[in-house]
Motif scaffolding. Structure first.
Motif, PDB file in Angstrom:
ATOM      1  N   GLY A  58     -97.262  80.404 106.304  1.00  0.00           N
ATOM      2  CA  GLY A  58     -96.551  81.139 105.275  1.00  0.00           C
ATOM      3  C   GLY A  58     -95.282  81.756 105.841  1.00  0.00           C
ATOM      4  O   GLY A  58     -94.877  81.464 106.973  1.00  0.00           O
ATOM      5  N   THR A  59     -94.666  82.619 105.057  1.00  0.00           N
ATOM      6  CA  THR A  59     -93.395  83.195 105.487  1.00  0.00           C
ATOM      7  C   THR A  59     -93.495  84.700 105.631  1.00  0.00           C
ATOM      8  O   THR A  59     -92.493  85.360 105.871  1.00  0.00           O
ATOM      9  N   GLY A  60     -94.687  85.244 105.487  1.00  0.00           N
ATOM     10  CA  GLY A  60     -94.763  86.699 105.373  1.00  0.00           C
ATOM     11  C   GLY A  60     -95.274  87.434 106.598  1.00  0.00           C
ATOM     12  O   GLY A  60     -95.636  88.603 106.506  1.00  0.00           O
ATOM     13  N   PHE A  61     -95.347  86.747 107.756  1.00  0.00           N
ATOM     14  CA  PHE A  61     -96.009  87.369 108.897  1.00  0.00           C
ATOM     15  C   PHE A  61     -95.418  88.729 109.250  1.00  0.00           C
ATOM     16  O   PHE A  61     -96.129  89.711 109.396  1.00  0.00           O
ATOM     17  N   PHE A  62     -94.082  88.792 109.345  1.00  0.00           N
ATOM     18  CA  PHE A  62     -93.480  90.047 109.808  1.00  0.00           C
ATOM     19  C   PHE A  62     -93.598  91.144 108.767  1.00  0.00           C
ATOM     20  O   PHE A  62     -93.783  92.311 109.106  1.00  0.00           O
ATOM     21  N   ASP A  63     -93.538  90.749 107.497  1.00  0.00           N
ATOM     22  CA  ASP A  63     -93.770  91.735 106.436  1.00  0.00           C
ATOM     23  C   ASP A  63     -95.203  92.261 106.509  1.00  0.00           C
ATOM     24  O   ASP A  63     -95.443  93.457 106.363  1.00  0.00           O
ATOM     25  N   ASN A  64     -96.127  91.342 106.743  1.00  0.00           N
ATOM     26  CA  ASN A  64     -97.531  91.757 106.851  1.00  0.00           C
ATOM     27  C   ASN A  64     -97.712  92.743 107.990  1.00  0.00           C
ATOM     28  O   ASN A  64     -98.389  93.761 107.847  1.00  0.00           O
ATOM     29  N   VAL A  65     -97.105  92.420 109.135  1.00  0.00           N
ATOM     30  CA  VAL A  65     -97.243  93.302 110.300  1.00  0.00           C
ATOM     31  C   VAL A  65     -96.630  94.664 109.990  1.00  0.00           C
ATOM     32  O   VAL A  65     -97.232  95.709 110.252  1.00  0.00           O
ATOM     33  N   ALA A  66     -95.444  94.638 109.371  1.00  0.00           N
ATOM     34  CA  ALA A  66     -94.785  95.905 109.054  1.00  0.00           C
ATOM     35  C   ALA A  66     -95.641  96.716 108.076  1.00  0.00           C
ATOM     36  O   ALA A  66     -95.814  97.926 108.247  1.00  0.00           O
ATOM     37  N   ASP A  67     -96.199  96.032 107.060  1.00  0.00           N
ATOM     38  CA  ASP A  67     -97.050  96.725 106.080  1.00  0.00           C
ATOM     39  C   ASP A  67     -98.292  97.300 106.744  1.00  0.00           C
ATOM     40  O   ASP A  67     -98.718  98.404 106.443  1.00  0.00           O
ATOM     41  N   LEU A  68     -98.855  96.507 107.648  1.00  0.00           N
ATOM     42  CA  LEU A  68    -100.077  96.951 108.323  1.00  0.00           C
ATOM     43  C   LEU A  68     -99.799  98.200 109.154  1.00  0.00           C
ATOM     44  O   LEU A  68    -100.557  99.162 109.132  1.00  0.00           O
ATOM     45  N   PHE A  69     -98.687  98.192 109.873  1.00  0.00           N
ATOM     46  CA  PHE A  69     -98.363  99.345 110.718  1.00  0.00           C
ATOM     47  C   PHE A  69     -98.000 100.556 109.874  1.00  0.00           C
ATOM     48  O   PHE A  69     -98.162 101.693 110.305  1.00  0.00           O
ATOM     49  N   ALA A  70     -97.507 100.314 108.667  1.00  0.00           N
ATOM     50  CA  ALA A  70     -97.127 101.433 107.801  1.00  0.00           C
ATOM     51  C   ALA A  70     -98.321 101.950 107.008  1.00  0.00           C
ATOM     52  O   ALA A  70     -98.273 103.046 106.463  1.00  0.00           O
ATOM     53  N   TYR A  71     -99.406 101.169 106.946  1.00  0.00           N
ATOM     54  CA  TYR A  71    -100.558 101.530 106.119  1.00  0.00           C
ATOM     55  C   TYR A  71    -101.150 102.861 106.580  1.00  0.00           C
ATOM     56  O   TYR A  71    -101.521 103.015 107.740  1.00  0.00           O
ATOM     57  N   ARG A  72    -101.225 103.809 105.668  1.00  0.00           N
ATOM     58  CA  ARG A  72    -101.727 105.162 105.959  1.00  0.00           C
ATOM     59  C   ARG A  72    -101.109 105.719 107.242  1.00  0.00           C
ATOM     60  O   ARG A  72    -101.804 106.165 108.150  1.00  0.00           O
ATOM     61  N   ASP A  73     -99.809 105.686 107.317  1.00  0.00           N
ATOM     62  CA  ASP A  73     -99.058 106.252 108.451  1.00  0.00           C
ATOM     63  C   ASP A  73     -99.530 105.700 109.796  1.00  0.00           C
ATOM     64  O   ASP A  73     -99.712 106.447 110.761  1.00  0.00           O
ATOM     65  N   GLY A  74     -99.735 104.416 109.855  1.00  0.00           N
ATOM     66  CA  GLY A  74    -100.012 103.786 111.146  1.00  0.00           C
ATOM     67  C   GLY A  74    -101.411 104.015 111.668  1.00  0.00           C
ATOM     68  O   GLY A  74    -101.629 104.081 112.876  1.00  0.00           O
ATOM     69  N   VAL A  75    -102.380 104.107 110.755  1.00  0.00           N
ATOM     70  CA  VAL A  75    -103.756 104.349 111.197  1.00  0.00           C
ATOM     71  C   VAL A  75    -104.280 103.170 112.017  1.00  0.00           C
ATOM     72  O   VAL A  75    -105.211 103.303 112.807  1.00  0.00           O
ATOM     73  N   PHE A  76    -103.645 102.007 111.857  1.00  0.00           N
ATOM     74  CA  PHE A  76    -104.052 100.831 112.626  1.00  0.00           C
ATOM     75  C   PHE A  76    -103.990 101.109 114.126  1.00  0.00           C
ATOM     76  O   PHE A  76    -104.877 100.720 114.879  1.00  0.00           O
ATOM     77  N   TRP A  77    -102.933 101.812 114.542  1.00  0.00           N
ATOM     78  CA  TRP A  77    -102.792 102.105 115.974  1.00  0.00           C
ATOM     79  C   TRP A  77    -103.885 103.035 116.467  1.00  0.00           C
ATOM     80  O   TRP A  77    -104.369 102.915 117.587  1.00  0.00           O
TER      81      TRP A  77
END
Lengths: 287, 439
Positions: A58-77
């Motif tokens: 697909g074409t959305g990898f970087f958007d996905n990563v950016a969204d994931l890192f932004a999700y709930r103020d970076g709770v992923f980290w």
């Protein structure tokens, strides 16, 4: 005569060699295909996820990563950091405990040695999943539920690792070496830390890798033990994204990207540790 | 040499982990601090709230700013049946959160386990904010009040307006018309279906049974009455059984990639779902934006206006919290205060349970921008929605639904047999747990 006998094993060897290779290839595809699938799915934007072909990038990898890192103020980290503490800390502690116990069981004769060992072997037969809820109730009683320790402690004692360490210690540490050390006046502590442990390093690396991967992927124990979402590891954290309620837009693309990113450290660890593993095994073999 | 360095690295890493664990220690004590009575006197009351509604932390921030004496911490959990099991376990072990999001169907299991507090005194003044049907879901028809309704999921029919027009299908007003429309669709496009029956979503089936007038559980005194295999439920099961066997509708489960694809490609033309469906459709079928419309569920008898509920939850207060009054105060604010309700709609994207908030909803969801009266329609449907009292082991019943209907689809056996299995499994489990069952 000699030429014939030379040829025959060669021809047979090539044929016989083909079957294992093919089997291993099939095994590799079986194991790696899901990883490839996650990688491909992680590159798809939400719109592409269910509408494009399964194996088309697909074409959305970087958007996905950016969204994931932004999700709930970076709770992923935060979850990634927690996973690292659980897996890294747990695997290190477990390796240390396993190595010392395995060494003691292999090289010392003391009353109850066989009983302890047999109990540990029995422990291998009990799946960790069965223990999770009793452990939760016990940890609640001593006030440690919902803490980092609640996830770390149960994973430190791992019967299979101790078993492995014992086998490894028995094979890798010659009794004569320990005897020589004793004659030279080394204490037991010094013998263990300076003579036995260095010899056990390849075995320890194996145990560390096993435990690291097992804890990294563990879901049930932290799911039951932890209530505070700030202490969740990635597995439980990503599950909250999946189960965010039927009435919410699903976050499939974030989950897939998160799953893919959480695989990367494992792959990196294996590649680096594996090199280490091999050199030590071979350096032992040369001796 | 290398081995030594590894050993040293191991030792360093060990101490580092220990240190980091040590520093992490004080934070988890916050709940315990709140639980000791002295802490309440010394500082603000601290409450922990388990929920899976999105952005709830932002909504709670508004409360925390206005109420320095009652500080709420949101811990976002994974929702669904697992969340209920986890709360029950935590409650049994003695460390539940102070507040918990409780789906209506799981609330009775919390009550049966003495895990939630009775809020009768605290909620006397807000009863009128909710419809009787919803209020009944948190009282189970008893004197107690075990939660405050938060959101609700009245069911309606979502359909592809463009394709209905293309195939010349009128919006079905009765289930009979729905069946006829299903056959028409099969004739017009052999790859398309009007709908699908999902054996994985007991919640949807429950809603349809409620619409038909089912009453699966009831309490009289200390005794439970279980009546899952009642006439309305059998009627609903038999209806879908006929359509599936005939091939008029599909049998793939909802929320699967294949279902998403069918929605996207216009191969599924309708979905009897709940008011929250726009959120699902907008992510799972982005290509079909603006092509869907809503109508009331088809009726069993022409001229009626009944619906059922699929989903919805309340906020319950733990029976073990020492700060029941503070917790009830917060839950009341969250679900009845106009400012909080506004935030719930905007931030958490839920369909509020409070009647006033339902009628205050203005702009239609973006996915349904072609249907400006979306919320007015929803309110109309919601007025006719009837629920029923859920039993104390809905998890068992729902699992029995999945197993039995999976089997029924596989073996092509009658759906009514599956209903009987649900009834038998539920009763057996309740007997085992020590509930008195009226026969």
């Amino acid at each position: 005569m000699t030429t014939v006998s030379h040829r025959r094993p060669r021809g047979g060897g090539a044929l016989a060699g083909l079957a294992p290779t093919a089997l291993l290839l099939i095994g590799a595809i079986y194991c790696l295909f899901p990883v490839l699938w996650v990688l491909i799915a992680a590159t798809k934007s939400p719109a592409e996820l269910f509408s494009t072909s399964t194996l088309a990038f697909g074409t959305g990898f970087f958007d996905n990563v950016a969204d994931l890192f932004a999700y709930r103020d970076g709770v992923f980290w935060l979850w990634a950091g927690n996973t690292l503490i659980y897996a890294g800390g747990g695997a290190l502690l477990s390796t240390a405990v396993s190595a010392v116990s395995g060494y003691a069981l292999a090289k010392y004769r003391f009353p109850g040695r066989n009983l302890i060992f047999n109990l540990l072997i029995g422990g291998i037969l009990v799946p960790a999943v069965v223990l999770a809820i009793p452990q939760y109730l016990l940890f609640s009683k001593i006030g440690l539920a919902d803490s980092y320790w609640a996830v770390l402690l149960p994973q430190i004692l791992h019967p299979y690792s101790i078993y492995l360490a014992r086998i490894y210690a028995a094979a890798a540490i010659p009794d004569s070496l320990l005897e020589a050390g004793r004659i030279d006046g080394a204490g037991e502590w010094r013998l263990m830390s300076r003579v036995a442990m260095p010899l056990m390093v390849p075995g320890m690396v194996t145990i560390f890798l096993f435990q690291f991967v097992a804890i990294w992927n563990n879901f049930l124990l932290p799911f039951i033990m932890l209530g505070d979402d700030g202490k969740f590891p990635l597995t439980v954290g990503l599950f909250t994204l999946l189960q965010s309620g039927a009435n919410q837009p699903s976050l499939y693309n974030l989950i897939l990207t998160g799953a893919f990113l959480s695989l990367v450290p494992l792959i990196a660890l294996f590649l680096t540790m594996q090199r280490y593993w091999r050199t030590d095994l071979s350096s032992g073999a040369v001796k | 040499m290398r081995a030594n360095r590894f050993g040293a690295a191991l030792a360093v890493a060990l101490t580092a982990t220990l240190a980091s664990c040590g520093s992490g220690e004080p934070t988890p004590q916050s709940t315990e601090a709140a639980q000791s009575p002295t802490a309440a006197a010394q500082g603000p009351v601290k409450l922990v709230y388990w929920t899976w509604a999105p952005n709830m932390d932002k909504i709670v921030d508004v409360w925390n700013k206005a109420h320095p004496d009652i500080q709420v911490t949101v811990s976002k959990q994974a929702g669904g049946d697992d969340a209920a099991a986890k709360y029950l376990t935590a409650s049994k072990a003695g460390n539940p959160p102070d507040l918990v999001q409780a789906e209506y169907q799981h609330l009775p299991s919390f009550i049966a386990a003495d895990a939630v507090a009775d809020l009768k005194a605290e909620t006397a003044s807000i009863k009128a904010e909710f419809s009787d049907g919803l209020w009944n879901l948190v009282t189970l028809g008893t004197e107690g009040v075990y939660g405050i309704p938060q959101d609700s999921g009245p069911m309606m029919l979502f359909y592809r307006k463009d394709l209905f027009d293309k195939y010349g299908i009128a919006v079905p007003k009765t289930w009979q018309e729905y069946a006829d429309a299903a056959r028409t669709v099969r004739k017009k496009d052999s790859k398309a279906y009007l709908g699908t029956f999902s054996s994985k979503d007991p919640g949807a089936f429950t809603g349809l049974a409620q619409q038909a007038g089912a009453q699966w559980w009831s309490i009289s005194g200390e005794q439970w009455k279980v009546n899952i295999a009642d006439e309305p439920t059998k009627k609903v099961a038999g209806y879908w059984d006929g359509l599936v066997k005939e091939g008029a509708i599909d049998d793939m489960p909802f929320f699967t990639p294949e279902w998403n694809k069918a929605l996207n490609d216009g191969k599924l033309l309708s979905w009897p779902s709940a008011v929250w469906a726009p959120g699902v459709l907008s992510t799972n079928a982005p290509k079909a934006k603006g092509k869907w419309a809503i109508a009331p569920l088809p009726q069993w008898n022409a001229g009626e206006n009944f619906s059922g509920f699929w989903g919805g939850s309340s906020v319950a207060v733990s029976a073990k919290t020492p700060n029941k009054a503070a917790a009830a105060q917060f839950a009341t604010w969250l679900n009845t205060d106009p400012a909080a309700l506004d935030l719930l709609v905007k931030e958490a994207a839920i369909y509020p349970a409070a009647t006033k908030a339902q009628s205050a909803l203005g702009e239609a969801p973006e996915y349904f921008s072609n249907q400006p009266d979306f919320w007015q329609q929803a309110a109309g449907v919601g007025a006719g929605a009837r629920g029923f009292t859920f039993g104390p082991n809905v998890g068992v019943t729902y699992n029995a639904f999945k197993d039995a209907f999976d089997k029924a689809l596989q073996n092509k056996s009658p759906f009514t047999d599956a209903i009987q299995t649900m009834q038998d499994t539920t009763v057996a489990d309740m007997r085992k747990s020590g509930f008195q069952i009226a026969s």
